[in-house]
Design an enzyme around this catalytic site. Structure first.
Site, PDB file in Angstrom:
ATOM      1  N   SER A 116     -22.189 -27.936  11.478  1.00  0.00           N
ATOM      2  CA  SER A 116     -23.050 -27.282  12.472  1.00  0.00           C
ATOM      3  C   SER A 116     -24.413 -27.929  12.636  1.00  0.00           C
ATOM      4  CB  SER A 116     -23.221 -25.800  12.128  1.00  0.00           C
ATOM      5  OG  SER A 116     -22.069 -25.077  12.491  1.00  0.00           O
TER       6      SER A 116
ATOM      7  N   LYS B  96     -25.246 -28.769  16.137  1.00  0.00           N
ATOM      8  CA  LYS B  96     -25.924 -27.869  17.080  1.00  0.00           C
ATOM      9  C   LYS B  96     -27.385 -28.236  17.286  1.00  0.00           C
ATOM     10  CE  LYS B  96     -22.854 -23.900  16.311  1.00  0.00           C
ATOM     11  NZ  LYS B  96     -22.085 -24.218  15.088  1.00  0.00           N
TER      12      LYS B  96
ATOM     13  N   SER C 284     -25.594 -19.551  14.334  1.00  0.00           N
ATOM     14  CA  SER C 284     -24.825 -20.795  14.455  1.00  0.00           C
ATOM     15  C   SER C 284     -23.494 -20.521  15.156  1.00  0.00           C
ATOM     16  CB  SER C 284     -24.574 -21.437  13.086  1.00  0.00           C
ATOM     17  OG  SER C 284     -24.157 -22.768  13.218  1.00  0.00           O
TER      18      SER C 284
END
Length: 419
Positions: free
Chosen positions: A59, A62, A119
């Protein structure tokens, strides 16, 4: 047994894992690990282990998704209050997610907060489809942007960080991204310090547990998939000095966080020990063969196994008028014993001259010498006037720089050892 007791026992068990794990398990953990501590103000690498090795970002991806969203907002392509539609594909993403349904919509501002705190994978795809029409196309745009930011070893295949075997990055590239997003979007960067996010009657806490628990932390992002382990990029400022930390491959969230804190604490202790290297000004007249001498400057060692080395240019200026006025020019901001330090020098130059250098083309060019390979750090796509202006500004900040006309070869000599 209380939840608190369970958590303590679990932490102790995970802490003992390394001591009792099989050699195979240890090798698998080592293959995921990478770390980097970077002085954001000077570009000095204070600690690195496998910082250029390919890893799965999870993640941390992101961060780039948010960079693209911030860019769209700043350019006026979308507004903070604009509602972004939720497709069936977005709604069908694996957790972590908000649980959006096909046909729903979410404000861009709420999308930012959901990505920073929860997230949310479904929200990542919503953003990707809003900005790139499809997530596949958006991933290509992300990769293109990464290249322009100097992230040469990063490839994105999706917007969320859910596992894809060809979605890779490095600890160094993620540090460059952390520097870039704060530099390019200082106002929006403040979202990364958000502790919690309210959505549809529920409160979601930020996965970055350094916030509020480690002095000076103001962002930025955690990540986890099985293929990567527990990852974290952190930005911490104390007494006017900012460090960027990157850790890949933690065996648990708490262990990763503890390791990051130790690295950062050590980094702050060491950063004041590193003396500023004196950079010799350019020679007044170029030699006929246009040779650029390199002087090896070694700073105070960060530790016994990781000294900080830099090869600093002592470079002649190119005589004005020696090339056609319309020729494409660039600048060279040093030549270094390792590729990662050449990349760092480029990122540092861009950080000081954002408006002028952000759109330039990056070239880290290896040059084989008898003493070993060195790497020239160059940026092209400037006019002669822009190149000279850039070098003047960088030299005032005691950073190496020499204007380079297009197609000009600069021969470099160095007897320094590799860092």
């Amino acid at each position: 047994m209380t939840r608190s007791s369970v958590r303590i026992l679990a932490t102790i068990f995970l802490g003992l894992f390394w001591l009792v794990a099989s050699p195979t398990a240890q090798a698998e953990a080592a293959a995921k690990y990478a770390a980097l501590i970077l002085d954001a103000d000077t570009g000095t690498i204070l600690f690195e282990r496998q910082a250029a090795a390919e890893r799965h970002p999870a993640s941390l991806t992101k961060i780039m998704t948010l960079y693209m969203l911030f860019d769209a907002i700043e350019s006026g392509k979308i507004s903070l209050n604009q509602r972004l539609k939720v497709s069936a594909r977005a709604a069908g993403q694996a957790p972590s997610k908000l649980g959006l349904q096909p046909g729903d919509s979410i404000r861009a501002k709420d999308a930012i907060l959901a990505l920073v705190t929860k997230s949310a994978n479904d929200v990542a795809v919503v953003v990707a489809e809003a900005l790139g029409e499809t997530e596949v196309r958006f991933a290509r745009l992300m990769t293109d942007k990464a290249r322009r930011l100097g992230m040469r070893n990063t490839t994105f295949r999706n917007a969320s960080g859910l596992h894809h075997p060809k979605q890779i990055s490095t600890a160094f590239d993620m540090a460059m991204l952390a520097l870039a997003i704060r530099r390019d979007f200082p106002k929006e960067y403040a979202y990364f310090s958000t502790r919690s996010f309210h959505w549809n009657g529920r409160q979601y806490g930020n996965h970055n547990k350094l916030l509020g628990h480690y002095e000076g932390t103001d962002g930025i992002k955690t990540g986890y998939i099985g293929a990567s382990g527990f990852n974290l990029v952190a930005s911490v400022e104390r007494n006017g000095r900012r460090l960027i930390g990157v850790v890949f491959g933690g065996r648990s969230g708490p262990l990763r966080d503890r390791h990051m804190k130790r690295l950062l604490t050590s980094g702050f202790e060491k950063v004041d020990e590193i003396r500023v290297a004196h950079i010799v000004p350019p020679l007044p007249h170029p030699r006929p063969e246009r040779e650029v001498q390199l002087a090896s400057i070694e700073t105070v060692s960060v530790d016994s196994t990781n000294p900080v080395h830099a090869l600093v240019q002592v470079a002649p200026e190119v005589e004005s008028g020696s090339r056609d006025e319309g020729a494409e020019w660039g600048i060279q901001v040093g030549a270094y014993a390792t590729e990662i330090r050449a990349q760092r020098s480029i990122a540092l130059a861009r950080g000081h001259l954002t408006d002028l250098l952000t759109g330039t083309d990056v070239l880290v060019e290896p040059l084989d010498r008898k003493s070993g390979t060195i790497y020239r750090a160059r940026l092209f796509g400037l006019s002669e006037e822009e190149a000279r202006t850039a070098c003047l500004s960088l030299k005032r900040k005691q950073l190496p720089c020499v204007p380079v006309p297009g197609q000009t070869e600069i021969t470099m000599a160095s007897g320094s050892k590799k860092g």
